[in-house]
Design a protein around this motif. Structure first.
Motif, PDB file in Angstrom:
ATOM      1  N   ALA A 127       0.695  -1.281   0.007  1.00 61.87           N
ATOM      2  CA  ALA A 127       0.130   0.218  -0.292  1.00 61.87           C
ATOM      3  C   ALA A 127       0.689   1.455   0.229  1.00 61.87           C
ATOM      4  O   ALA A 127       0.056   2.357   0.049  1.00 61.87           O
ATOM      5  CB  ALA A 127      -1.003   0.036   1.079  1.00 61.87           C
ATOM      6  N   VAL A 128       2.197   1.408   0.650  1.00 65.48           N
ATOM      7  CA  VAL A 128       2.668   2.308   0.691  1.00 65.48           C
ATOM      8  C   VAL A 128       4.421   1.678  -0.517  1.00 65.48           C
ATOM      9  O   VAL A 128       4.431   1.437  -1.682  1.00 65.48           O
ATOM     10  CB  VAL A 128       3.236   2.207   1.600  1.00 65.48           C
ATOM     11  CG1 VAL A 128       2.019   2.682   2.632  1.00 65.48           C
ATOM     12  CG2 VAL A 128       3.621   1.588   2.549  1.00 65.48           C
ATOM     13  N   GLY A 129       5.283   2.785  -0.447  1.00 64.36           N
ATOM     14  CA  GLY A 129       6.315   3.190  -1.240  1.00 64.36           C
ATOM     15  C   GLY A 129       7.801   3.331  -0.812  1.00 64.36           C
ATOM     16  O   GLY A 129       7.430   3.678   0.114  1.00 64.36           O
ATOM     17  N   GLY A 130       8.991   3.012  -1.385  1.00 66.30           N
ATOM     18  CA  GLY A 130      10.275   3.727  -0.399  1.00 66.30           C
ATOM     19  C   GLY A 130      10.631   2.897   1.100  1.00 66.30           C
ATOM     20  O   GLY A 130      10.105   1.568   1.216  1.00 66.30           O
ATOM     21  N   THR A 131      10.900   4.297   1.923  1.00 66.22           N
ATOM     22  CA  THR A 131      11.659   3.501   3.331  1.00 66.22           C
ATOM     23  C   THR A 131       9.709   3.416   4.008  1.00 66.22           C
ATOM     24  O   THR A 131       9.867   2.152   4.944  1.00 66.22           O
ATOM     25  CB  THR A 131      11.426   4.877   4.074  1.00 66.22           C
ATOM     26  OG1 THR A 131      13.129   5.614   3.168  1.00 66.22           O
ATOM     27  CG2 THR A 131      12.323   4.428   5.216  1.00 66.22           C
ATOM     28  N   THR A 132       9.088   3.659   3.959  1.00 68.36           N
ATOM     29  CA  THR A 132       7.806   3.009   4.719  1.00 68.36           C
ATOM     30  C   THR A 132       7.457   1.303   4.045  1.00 68.36           C
ATOM     31  O   THR A 132       7.860   0.714   5.323  1.00 68.36           O
ATOM     32  CB  THR A 132       6.522   4.129   4.566  1.00 68.36           C
ATOM     33  OG1 THR A 132       6.854   5.424   4.897  1.00 68.36           O
ATOM     34  CG2 THR A 132       5.584   3.273   5.874  1.00 68.36           C
TER      35      THR A 132
END
Length: 415
Positions: A127-132
């Motif tokens: 549901a999210v991207g990058g570091t998260t």
């Protein structure tokens, strides 16, 4: 479920734990609680104050209010502390945590002392991207040790978890719906006429319906980008977006007059019954309920080929009604072609209803979940004291809590 799974023949107490949820997850929890109470379980629930708490209390479940937000943030440590107190008060024999935030807080609070079932309802790291996303995935890999069982709603959802390196004890239980509540109308004419009169629509216009929370996950923005092309091929067609959510204002600002925003509704079944076609262009899912509900109403559905979608459809619909996610052109072509072919829609709707009756009746789902509980309670009865954690485990868990707490994640994790 038998009632002699704990010492002295006491009825097992199951605790359902949720973050603020609406839509599909709330219906899954409600259906499970209803079935488990009917089977003689002692059922409790811990969740933030919401319409869900009202429904669960009316069914007879023991309710405790958990002051939690939808996503991880600075309040997480306080939420975990409160949750530990509520668990100690309710003394459940088994905990069933639903969705990412509840799975995070619940497993941190209990840490394996009580048999714990975690049901992601779609993975948070999708549901999210990058570091998260990296943080969410690292957490799921670590916390798998504190889940006695992970229930996935589709083989694809499980495969995604396995492929991501999560070493869980897996059980796949497909979502189910109530085919008595969601069923074809004896005559769609009056249903369409009533909705048309209420919302100022032409009752004879081709009607496409999308039911779901108005948010990035459900992809209504992709459907709106496809809608102009649909209207060029099917003049007069109307689109109803049934639901509410954080993207309401943004979507409405970009929508043409042929799109109706109904807001949240207590019962979506009249919209399914009135629809010529139901569409759900999700970016990710575990196994969405809206297509199952629509098919139970004998309506064909167009869905994106994300986790669980192919598994939820009969072969005839999978061959014609799956489109790639994030592809408004393919979505427009499929929607327009089906709107222009009433006999095909009728045939696919009949097949859809039979498919749901055979494989996605909510009673099948409840029995499968009961089997998981029986296995866990029979093999590992409830304990009265906490099992001490190894120092390394406790230290790493605390570090994980702090990393999640200080994450800049503000996008809603799927509920």
């Amino acid at each position: 479920m038998p009632t002699d799974l704990t010492p002295h023949g006491r009825r097992p107490r199951v605790l359902h734990l949720t973050q603020p949820v609406d839509g599909g997850v709330a219906r899954v929890v409600t259906d499970l609680v209803r079935a488990q109470l009917a089977d003689g379980l002692d059922v409790a629930a811990v969740c933030p104050d919401s319409p869900l708490t009202t429904r669960l209390r009316s069914l007879g479940a023991h309710l405790r209010t958990w002051e939690a937000t939808r996503s991880p943030g600075p309040s997480l440590v306080r939420e975990v502390r409160q949750l530990k107190q509520l668990v100690d008060e309710l003394r459940p024999d088994l905990i069933h945590a639903h969705s990412a935030k509840a799975g995070l807080a619940g497993r941190l609070a209990v840490r394996g002392r009580i048999p714990t079932v975690f049901q992601p309802h779609a993975w948070s790291f999708e549901a999210v991207g990058g570091t998260t996303a990296a943080l969410a995935l690292r957490w799921e890999r670590w916390a798998a040790r504190w889940a006695s069982r992970v229930i996935c709603v589709s083989e694809a959802e499980r495969d995604t978890g396995v492929g991501a390196g999560i070493h869980g004890r897996w059980t796949v239980v497909p979502n189910g719906i109530d085919p008595e509540r969601f069923r074809p109308a004896q005559d769609t004419g009056p249903v369409r006429a009533q909705l048309a009169a209420r919302h100022g629509m032409d009752a004879d216009a081709p009607l496409v319906v999308c039911v779901g929370r108005l948010c990035r996950q459900k992809g209504q923005d992709v459907l709106l980008r496809a809608w102009e092309a649909v209207r060029r091929q099917v003049p007069g067609a109307r689109l109803a977006l049934v639901g509410d959510g954080p993207d309401h204002d943004r979507l409405r600002a970009d929508a043409p007059d042929s799109v109706l925003f109904t807001g949240a509704v207590a019962d979506a079944s009249p919209w399914y019954q009135a629809a010529d076609l139901v569409v759900l262009p999700s970016r990710w899912e575990g196994m969405a309920l809206a297509p199952l509900e629509a098919m139970a109403c004998a309506r064909p559905v167009v869905v994106t080929d994300v986790d669980g979608a192919r598994e939820s459809l009969p072969a005839a619909l999978a061959a014609r009604c799956l489109v790639p996610p994030e592809d408004p052109r393919a979505l427009a072509r499929t929607v327009a072609a089906l709107l222009l072919d009433p006999p095909l829609r009728a045939d696919l709707g009949d097949r859809a209803r039979r498919h749901v009756l055979s494989l996605h009746d909510v009673r099948h789902t409840a029995r499968a979940v009961a089997d998981v509980y029986r296995d866990l309670l029979g093999a590992r009865p409830a304990t009265t004291g906490a099992r001490p954690l190894l120092t390394a485990e406790g230290a790493e868990a605390d570090r994980t809590t702090q990393r999640v707490e200080h994450s800049e994640h503000r996008e809603s994790i799927h509920s």
